[in-house]
Enzyme design. Structure first.
Site, PDB file in Angstrom:
ATOM      1  N   THR A  74       0.881  -1.183   0.000  1.00 19.83           N
ATOM      2  CA  THR A  74       0.000   0.000   0.000  1.00 19.83           C
ATOM      3  C   THR A  74       0.913   1.226   0.000  1.00 19.83           C
ATOM      4  O   THR A  74       1.053   1.896   1.016  1.00 19.83           O
ATOM      5  CB  THR A  74      -0.916   0.011   1.249  1.00 19.83           C
ATOM      6  OG1 THR A  74      -0.103  -0.246   2.409  1.00 19.83           O
ATOM      7  CG2 THR A  74      -2.012  -1.012   1.157  1.00 19.83           C
ATOM      8  N   LYS A 195      -2.569   0.278  14.061  1.00 20.66           N
ATOM      9  CA  LYS A 195      -1.341  -0.026  13.327  1.00 20.66           C
ATOM     10  C   LYS A 195      -0.640   1.270  12.892  1.00 20.66           C
ATOM     11  O   LYS A 195       0.573   1.424  13.016  1.00 20.66           O
ATOM     12  CB  LYS A 195      -1.681  -0.888  12.108  1.00 20.66           C
ATOM     13  CG  LYS A 195      -0.645  -0.938  11.027  1.00 20.66           C
ATOM     14  CD  LYS A 195       0.595  -1.686  11.459  1.00 20.66           C
ATOM     15  CE  LYS A 195       1.764  -1.342  10.576  1.00 20.66           C
ATOM     16  NZ  LYS A 195       2.847  -2.275  10.616  1.00 20.66           N
ATOM     17  N   ARG A 202       6.579   6.110  16.455  1.00 19.95           N
ATOM     18  CA  ARG A 202       8.017   5.945  16.223  1.00 19.95           C
ATOM     19  C   ARG A 202       8.553   7.093  15.359  1.00 19.95           C
ATOM     20  O   ARG A 202       9.615   7.632  15.616  1.00 19.95           O
ATOM     21  CB  ARG A 202       8.239   4.595  15.541  1.00 19.95           C
ATOM     22  CG  ARG A 202       9.617   4.035  15.697  1.00 19.95           C
ATOM     23  CD  ARG A 202       9.612   2.533  15.498  1.00 19.95           C
ATOM     24  NE  ARG A 202      10.938   1.994  15.332  1.00 19.95           N
ATOM     25  CZ  ARG A 202      11.773   1.747  16.336  1.00 19.95           C
ATOM     26  NH1 ARG A 202      11.403   1.988  17.575  1.00 19.95           N
ATOM     27  NH2 ARG A 202      12.978   1.254  16.107  1.00 19.95           N
ATOM     28  N   HIS A 233      14.989   7.863  32.975  1.00 20.18           N
ATOM     29  CA  HIS A 233      13.703   8.115  33.637  1.00 20.18           C
ATOM     30  C   HIS A 233      12.764   6.953  33.294  1.00 20.18           C
ATOM     31  O   HIS A 233      12.690   6.553  32.127  1.00 20.18           O
ATOM     32  CB  HIS A 233      13.137   9.446  33.134  1.00 20.18           C
ATOM     33  CG  HIS A 233      11.906   9.879  33.874  1.00 20.18           C
ATOM     34  ND1 HIS A 233      10.701   9.244  33.720  1.00 20.18           N
ATOM     35  CD2 HIS A 233      11.706  10.869  34.775  1.00 20.18           C
ATOM     36  CE1 HIS A 233       9.805   9.832  34.501  1.00 20.18           C
ATOM     37  NE2 HIS A 233      10.396  10.826  35.156  1.00 20.18           N
ATOM     38  N   ARG A 235       9.729   6.706  32.705  1.00 16.22           N
ATOM     39  CA  ARG A 235       8.632   6.908  31.743  1.00 16.22           C
ATOM     40  C   ARG A 235       9.084   7.651  30.487  1.00 16.22           C
ATOM     41  O   ARG A 235       8.287   8.259  29.794  1.00 16.22           O
ATOM     42  CB  ARG A 235       7.474   7.656  32.427  1.00 16.22           C
ATOM     43  CG  ARG A 235       6.655   6.751  33.350  1.00 16.22           C
ATOM     44  CD  ARG A 235       5.562   7.472  34.094  1.00 16.22           C
ATOM     45  NE  ARG A 235       6.073   8.482  35.010  1.00 16.22           N
ATOM     46  CZ  ARG A 235       6.615   8.215  36.203  1.00 16.22           C
ATOM     47  NH1 ARG A 235       6.699   6.976  36.627  1.00 16.22           N
ATOM     48  NH2 ARG A 235       7.080   9.185  36.962  1.00 16.22           N
ATOM     49  N   CYS A 249       7.801   1.652   5.822  1.00 14.73           N
ATOM     50  CA  CYS A 249       6.727   1.762   6.822  1.00 14.73           C
ATOM     51  C   CYS A 249       6.727   3.108   7.526  1.00 14.73           C
ATOM     52  O   CYS A 249       5.783   3.879   7.397  1.00 14.73           O
ATOM     53  CB  CYS A 249       6.878   0.659   7.859  1.00 14.73           C
ATOM     54  SG  CYS A 249       6.988  -0.971   7.127  1.00 14.73           S
ATOM     55  N   LYS A 307      18.401   0.471   7.064  1.00 14.42           N
ATOM     56  CA  LYS A 307      18.716   0.332   8.483  1.00 14.42           C
ATOM     57  C   LYS A 307      19.702  -0.809   8.667  1.00 14.42           C
ATOM     58  O   LYS A 307      19.997  -1.527   7.711  1.00 14.42           O
ATOM     59  CB  LYS A 307      17.450   0.120   9.296  1.00 14.42           C
ATOM     60  CG  LYS A 307      16.759  -1.207   9.092  1.00 14.42           C
ATOM     61  CD  LYS A 307      15.643  -1.316  10.103  1.00 14.42           C
ATOM     62  CE  LYS A 307      15.114  -2.708  10.190  1.00 14.42           C
ATOM     63  NZ  LYS A 307      14.112  -2.843  11.235  1.00 14.42           N
TER      64      LYS A 307
HETATM   65  N1  SAJ Z   1      15.486   4.879  12.941  1.00 14.39           N
HETATM   66  C1  SAJ Z   1      16.069   5.994  13.517  1.00 14.39           C
HETATM   67  N2  SAJ Z   1      16.119   6.064  14.880  1.00 14.39           N
HETATM   68  C2  SAJ Z   1      15.622   5.081  15.674  1.00 14.39           C
HETATM   69  C3  SAJ Z   1      15.029   3.961  15.090  1.00 14.39           C
HETATM   70  C4  SAJ Z   1      14.961   3.880  13.712  1.00 14.39           C
HETATM   71  O1  SAJ Z   1      16.541   6.907  12.828  1.00 14.39           O
HETATM   72  O2  SAJ Z   1      15.712   5.231  16.905  1.00 14.39           O
HETATM   73  C5  SAJ Z   1      15.382   4.787  11.489  1.00 14.39           C
HETATM   74  C6  SAJ Z   1      16.071   3.552  10.907  1.00 14.39           C
HETATM   75  O3  SAJ Z   1      17.426   3.793  10.668  1.00 14.39           O
HETATM   76  C7  SAJ Z   1      15.295   3.333   9.636  1.00 14.39           C
HETATM   77  C8  SAJ Z   1      13.873   3.827   9.989  1.00 14.39           C
HETATM   78  O4  SAJ Z   1      14.016   4.592  11.163  1.00 14.39           O
HETATM   79  O5  SAJ Z   1      15.787   4.145   8.596  1.00 14.39           O
HETATM   80  C9  SAJ Z   1      12.850   2.750  10.206  1.00 14.39           C
HETATM   81  O6  SAJ Z   1      13.378   1.662  10.932  1.00 14.39           O
HETATM   82  P1  SAJ Z   1      12.615   0.937  12.129  1.00 14.39           P
HETATM   83  O7  SAJ Z   1      13.493  -0.118  12.674  1.00 14.39           O
HETATM   84  O8  SAJ Z   1      12.119   1.952  13.106  1.00 14.39           O
HETATM   85  O9  SAJ Z   1      11.274   0.355  11.471  1.00 14.39           O
HETATM   86  P2  SAJ Z   1      10.913  -0.581  10.223  1.00 14.39           P
HETATM   87  O10 SAJ Z   1      10.367   0.309   9.152  1.00 14.39           O
HETATM   88  O11 SAJ Z   1      11.976  -1.531   9.856  1.00 14.39           O
HETATM   89  O12 SAJ Z   1       9.699  -1.438  10.869  1.00 14.39           O
HETATM   90  C10 SAJ Z   1       8.594  -0.760  11.487  1.00 14.39           C
HETATM   91  C11 SAJ Z   1       8.330  -1.438  12.839  1.00 14.39           C
HETATM   92  N3  SAJ Z   1       7.378  -0.614  13.601  1.00 14.39           N
HETATM   93  C12 SAJ Z   1       7.581  -0.310  14.904  1.00 14.39           C
HETATM   94  O13 SAJ Z   1       8.563  -0.653  15.515  1.00 14.39           O
HETATM   95  C13 SAJ Z   1       6.505   0.492  15.585  1.00 14.39           C
HETATM   96  C14 SAJ Z   1       7.792  -2.839  12.604  1.00 14.39           C
HETATM   97  O14 SAJ Z   1       7.413  -3.446  13.841  1.00 14.39           O
HETATM   98  C15 SAJ Z   1       6.569  -2.801  11.658  1.00 14.39           C
HETATM   99  O15 SAJ Z   1       6.053  -4.082  11.400  1.00 14.39           O
HETATM  100  C16 SAJ Z   1       7.027  -2.196  10.349  1.00 14.39           C
HETATM  101  O16 SAJ Z   1       7.480  -0.859  10.611  1.00 14.39           O
HETATM  102  C17 SAJ Z   1       5.832  -2.186   9.403  1.00 14.39           C
HETATM  103  O17 SAJ Z   1       5.774  -3.079   8.532  1.00 14.39           O
HETATM  104  O18 SAJ Z   1       4.938  -1.360   9.576  1.00 14.39           O
END
Ligand code: SAJ
Length: 426
Positions: A74, A195, A202, A233, A235, A249, A307
């Site tokens: 999507t 979702k 994030r 902390h 929280r 995503c 990543k």
């Molecule tokens: N990133 C940062 N800082 C962080 C964490 C990540 O800059 O602290 C960047 C990463 O380098 C990357 C991007 O964010 O470029 C996304 O990476 P990610 O590990 O946060 O997420 P995805 O896209 O691999 O997977 C996410 C996950 N969602 C959550 O953790 C809430 C995964 O569980 C979902 O299933 C997936 O999206 C999805 O399919 O929606």
């Protein structure tokens, strides 16, 4: 049979179901039938087990079944709306074989009301059957993290939202076959929204970390230390800054909320733009750190994936940064041990004669880089670490001038003097 459909099919096939994995791509179907799949720890073994047991086969043809699961892309359109053409197309092909008593589950991440207002009418119109009485329909969003799919598909709680309680109940029974965690029941639109909220949380959290990184550079402090301290902390759980947010995503899904209510979502919009601005921020800082006197400056870029520890380059900010530097006349050679394509070269080739090492992705393999060996081949030993993942003291001991994203030097002047000294030494 993509990133989500294939492992879902494999888990069902190894837990009592007979599964046909459908995809429009014939070569992917052939590959799956041969027992080969994209790199994901543990997945290929499970696929081979399912094939050997005779409970799974892939096909380009949709066939009659008791249950249909839709796990199609999507993507985001330029205006932030979702492209639901694949959901519609999947719905149409299911409708052509749909029978009374069947269950249809949408797993694709979708804008609120997609199950009710897009998939439901497509299924009803084409089949002449009615959802809720003749067949059942639910949304059960996937939430597994690439790199940990096999573990998370069994152990993450799942939200199951049917268009009515019978649909929810049937979908719960399906997922109970392989999901060892909680299956939480709700309605379809709340499931869609939940979702999207996960990835929006994030995305906004990362944007906050990125904004704080810029402020810390301005203040002359270390954002990584400040965030680690704040996270003590009970929280507070701030995410990490970096060169931007990639993947299919996090930079996409939050826009589906913006798309349904643009006037109500200035925070999400700003967070998305802020994350995007990190690409320009890293490009500008890289240019500042490069020499401007000896022809085209040369950069060795470490990491192209979106990543760490994946070969997935979808919407990778590392790739955007490399492209932008090249557009500005910088000669960039990229290294990525996970990505084996023509865009990458071996470490030695990348660093030979380079003016700067630009660390863009924190792949585990980069922890064993040898700064002394790298320094001996470079024209100018400068490191810009945008992930704070290399051991700064080791690179400094090897003679590198080290800059870390989000770590400001109080005196920008001293900083410039140090850089000049390294440059003239080498
Ligand atoms: N990133 C940062 N800082 C962080 C964490 C990540 O800059 O602290 C960047 C990463 O380098 C990357 C991007 O964010 O470029 C996304 O990476 P990610 O590990 O946060 O997420 P995805 O896209 O691999 O997977 C996410 C996950 N969602 C959550 O953790 C809430 C995964 O569980 C979902 O299933 C997936 O999206 C999805 O399919 O929606």
């Amino acid at each position: 049979m993509g990133y989500i459909g294939l492992p879902t099919a494999v888990f069902l096939a190894t837990n009592g179901y007979r599964v046909v994995g459908v995809d429009i791509n014939q070569s992917l179907v052939d590959q799956i039938n041969r027992g080969e799949c994209y790199p994901e720890p543990g997945l290929e073994e499970l696929l081979q087990r399912a094939l050997a047991g005779g409970s799974l086969r892939a096909s380009v043809q949709v066939e009659k079944a008791d249950v249909f699961i839709v796990a199609v892309p999507t993507p985001k359109l330029a205006d932030g709306q979702a492209d639901l053409s694949f959901v519609r197309a999947a719905g149409e092909s299911i409708a052509s074989v749909l029978e009374k008593g069947n269950l249809v589950v949408l797993e694709s991440t979708s804008p609120p009301r997609t199950t009710e207002e897009v998939l439901r009418p497509v299924l009803q119109e084409r089949s002449g059957l009615r959802a809720g009485t003749d067949f059942y329909l639910a949304h059960c969003p996937e939430k597994v993290l690439p790199g940990q799919i096999v573990q998370e598909m069994q152990h993450n709680d799942r939200i199951v939202g049917g268009i009515d309680s019978r649909s929810t109940g049937l979908a719960v029974r399906l997922y109970r076959s392989f999901c060892k965690a909680e299956l939480i029941e709700t309605d379809a639109t709340t499931a869609e929204m939940a979702k999207l909220i996960e990835n929006t949380y994030r995305m906004v959290n990362i944007a906050l970390a990125n904004e704080l990184a810029k402020v810390s550079e301005y203040l002359g402090i270390n954002v990584w230390e400040a965030i680690a301290l704040a996270n003590r902390h009970p929280r507070v759980n701030l995410h990490q800054p970096g060169p931007g947010v990639g993947g299919h995503c996090i930079p996409v899904d939050p826009w589906f909320i913006v798309g349904v209510a643009p006037a109500l979502t200035p925070l999400i919009r700003t967070a998305g733009e802020l994350n995007r601005s990190m690409v320009d921020h890293v490009v500008a800082r890289t240019i500042e750190l490069l020499p401007h006197t000896q022809g085209a400056p040369r950069v060795a870029a470490f990491g192209l994936a979106y990543k760490p520890d994946t070969d997935d380059m979808r919407a990778s900010s590392a790739e955007l940064i490399v492209e932008e530097l090249r557009r500005r006349g910088v000669e960039v050679r990229a290294v990525d041990p996970m990505v084996s394509n023509t865009a990458t070269v071996p470490v030695d080739e990348a660093v030979r004669g380079a003016d700067l090492v630009l660390l863009l992705v924190n792949h585990s393999a980069f922890a064993s880089l040898d700064p002394d060996a790298i320094r001996s081949q470079m024209r100018r030993p400068v490191l810009y670490d945008t992930r704070n993942c290399l051991q700064r003291s080791a690179w400094e001991a090897a003679g590198f001038f080290v800059q870390v994203l989000g770590h400001g030097e109080v005196q920008h002047v001293v900083d410039a003097a140090k850089l000049a000294a390294v440059a003239s030494d080498s």
